[in-house]
Design a protein around this motif. Sequence first.
Motif, short mmCIF file in Angstrom:
data_model
loop_
_atom_site.label_atom_id
_atom_site.label_comp_id
_atom_site.label_asym_id
_atom_site.label_seq_id
_atom_site.Cartn_x
_atom_site.Cartn_y
_atom_site.Cartn_z
N ILE A 237 0.82 -1.22 0.00
CA ILE A 237 0.00 0.00 0.00
C ILE A 237 0.86 1.27 0.00
O ILE A 237 0.59 2.20 -0.75
CB ILE A 237 -0.96 0.01 1.22
CG1 ILE A 237 -1.87 -1.22 1.16
CG2 ILE A 237 -1.80 1.27 1.25
CD1 ILE A 237 -2.71 -1.43 2.39
N ALA A 238 1.89 1.30 0.84
CA ALA A 238 2.70 2.52 0.93
C ALA A 238 3.39 2.81 -0.40
O ALA A 238 3.52 3.97 -0.79
CB ALA A 238 3.73 2.39 2.06
N ASP A 239 3.82 1.76 -1.10
CA ASP A 239 4.46 1.96 -2.40
C ASP A 239 3.46 2.47 -3.43
O ASP A 239 3.79 3.27 -4.30
CB ASP A 239 5.09 0.66 -2.90
CG ASP A 239 6.29 0.26 -2.06
OD1 ASP A 239 6.75 1.10 -1.25
OD2 ASP A 239 6.76 -0.89 -2.18
N ILE A 241 0.78 4.27 -2.71
CA ILE A 241 0.53 5.68 -2.37
C ILE A 241 1.64 6.54 -2.96
O ILE A 241 1.40 7.62 -3.51
CB ILE A 241 0.43 5.88 -0.84
CG1 ILE A 241 -0.83 5.21 -0.30
CG2 ILE A 241 0.44 7.36 -0.46
CD1 ILE A 241 -0.93 5.18 1.23
N TRP A 242 2.86 6.02 -2.87
CA TRP A 242 4.01 6.76 -3.42
C TRP A 242 3.86 6.92 -4.94
O TRP A 242 4.05 8.01 -5.49
CB TRP A 242 5.31 6.04 -3.08
CG TRP A 242 6.52 6.68 -3.69
CD1 TRP A 242 7.26 6.20 -4.72
CD2 TRP A 242 7.10 7.94 -3.33
NE1 TRP A 242 8.27 7.08 -5.02
CE2 TRP A 242 8.21 8.15 -4.19
CE3 TRP A 242 6.80 8.90 -2.35
CZ2 TRP A 242 9.01 9.29 -4.11
CZ3 TRP A 242 7.59 10.03 -2.27
CH2 TRP A 242 8.69 10.22 -3.15
N ALA A 281 -7.31 4.64 1.22
CA ALA A 281 -6.01 5.30 1.00
C ALA A 281 -5.89 5.75 -0.45
O ALA A 281 -5.43 6.86 -0.74
CB ALA A 281 -4.88 4.34 1.36
#
Lengths: 443, 311
Positions: A237-239, A241-242, A281
């Motif tokens: 998920i964080a990647d 979002i990036w 997100a």
Amino acid sequence: MALSGLDIYKLLPKTNCRQCGLATCLAFAMQLAKKTLPIEKCPFVSLEAKTTLEAQAMPAIKLITLGSNESKFDIGNETVMFRHEEKFRNPTGVGFIIDDNHSDTEIKERLKKINQLKFERVGQELRVNLVAIKQNKDAQRFLEATKLLLDNTTLPIMLMSSDPAALKQAAVISQERKPLLYSAQQKNFAQIAAIAKEFQLPLVVTAQDIDQLSQLTKELNALGVKELILDTGIKPIADKIWDLTQIRRQALKKSNRALGYPSLAIVQKSDPYEEAMEAGAYIAKYAGIVLIKGWYSWEVLSILTLRQNIYTDPQKPLQIDPKLYPIGQVSRDSPVLVTTNFSLTYYTVLTEVEAGKIPAYILSVDTQGMSVLTAWAAEKFNAEAITKSLNSLGVKEVIGHKNLIIPGYVAMISGDLEDQSGFKIIVGPKEAAGIPSFLKNLQ
Amino acid sequence: METQLVLEKWQGVISTVIIGAKKEEGGSRSDTVKIGGQITMPLLFKEGATPNKPRIAFEISDIAPFDFDEELIATYGKAVNDPFAWADICVNEYKAGLLCLKMQGTHPDFGNKSPESAAKFISALLSKVKVPLIIIGSGDDAKDNLIMPACSEAARGERCLIGCAVQDNYKTLVASVLADGHSIIAESPIDINIAKQLNILISDMGLSLERIVINPTIGALGYGLEYAYSIMERARLAALSGDKTLASPFICFVAQEAWKTKEAKASSQQGIIWETLTATSLIQSGADLLVMRHPKAGQNVSNYIEALFKG
């Protein structure tokens, strides 16, 4: 990035010939920057200047319409990184992936449930937008499943297959519905592009990073396919979002045309809570389309509500009809609380009145969607405005007393309001949270 | 051709606030909780350090809560009538890293507990529970000014987070927090200017900016979430651009808002997802501390945080 008048001036002939109707080229450039005059007004402008100005007029993120009937929707054309800078324009399309290896009955059942996912909130209808069918077996099954989609939902559809032949078959039977094709990748983009081009369909482009992605969009553009949606594949998920943030920045801050398209994110989690958090997100962070699998109404309602929040125009707050609202089993003796017609204020007051379990009326005054203090400062929630509402909204016909509770923050208007309205003014709590105990003590 | 990444270079840094003091630090907590310290916008790990994860504080109350939904009451059972048992469940069963205690029973309408009995209660709780503590007044300004100094003193040296200071009632609380070695929650009504102003007023009294956590006042999902969301983003952008008076971590009272909504009351799952999604959306806009109630929602959010910070 917008060109300034001076930037544009540099591209003009600088002869001050006045043929455009203005005294100088600089004055004309200033009008061009404001987009009040077209470049065609200048008979001597160079091709280079024209191309540059036309490119500037194009949105940084392409606007793409999905679907063909009344359920069609737009994505893209976004202009800011943060909603407070202006607003987010075209709400994320929320779609569902259905695997074609389910039985016909199962697929129909899911479509039925998806079709029913409509909610009413704060005066708006919240809807889902898209159904995607994903190939897991042979081309024949994919075709059958596509037919099921066409026959059992009016929502825009998306075709997911890595087999160009299967994708083409499905595109043939669904072309009138303008399906979104998924997806062009390094290994197959020429073949997939041919399908998109032949049937004039929008196309998702998938690559693991934005370098490969921009390479592919350039190639596809060269092949004449311009309705593109970007996807960076499966990753944490964080990647994701990036990537979504980086794509948005590239388009808005660097006018990078190769990445100037809406993006799509496929949610990987399957537990409904996890799925909603992940989808949330991506909705907050720039996805044009989010695809999930779950169709529980409680899950989908939460996702659509978040989308509604994020895509609310910060400059145009949601409003409700100004009127006298009865809450609970009211009688002629029930207390009357006055507030604004700003949805958030009204619903906050409503929740607290309901929580207090004492029947009451809420008089919502037309403040054009401003909250209590803002409206008071703008003279839309003062003695005159409230008196007018008391008279025009039929309060005197419905209630048998002459007491009015006003928000604590506008205690200063009580004197004036009492004089003008003839009502006895009771100053209520400043915060809505104080309403239940306030009403309790009033009795 | 390599695409040049667009990276933001910020000069500001969010303050690191520590909650709880261990024995060697003059307290009696088993652990401390660190929040803040980030040098970039939320969840953009490739752009700059985010040294501390958002943390979840489980909400408890000194008396049986009156604003807990049936679902919550059913979840905690009889424990809600006994704050010590309740705290114990949160810590031992639900693995709460910190607790947020609301001194509801001191409110004139809900028991009107005296400062002495409030202080006694705090001492008892501190001896029974070892996680760091957030202590919140009942919301009645006049009564809070009597109660909170007593609570603060009873917890002296434990480095609690105490709140909420508001623009027209902060002096008493700041003085206590300063004297007893705690940190403070500065509450502003979804207003970035008041948030900034209050931080300045508090630091003017001698409490350093590193001991302030902002409560931006949030709305639940569907009930004004977007206002707080954008106020937090704006404040964070200002802080990272170098405005030290806004460079405080955020505390968000998620559960009290989420469970007030009609949607949350409709079904158990909808309540849980409402609390869950309110929390994660606020993490997206910069929340550092989330005050939560339902263990399943707490677990959802905690798993989500772990997943985000793993990669």
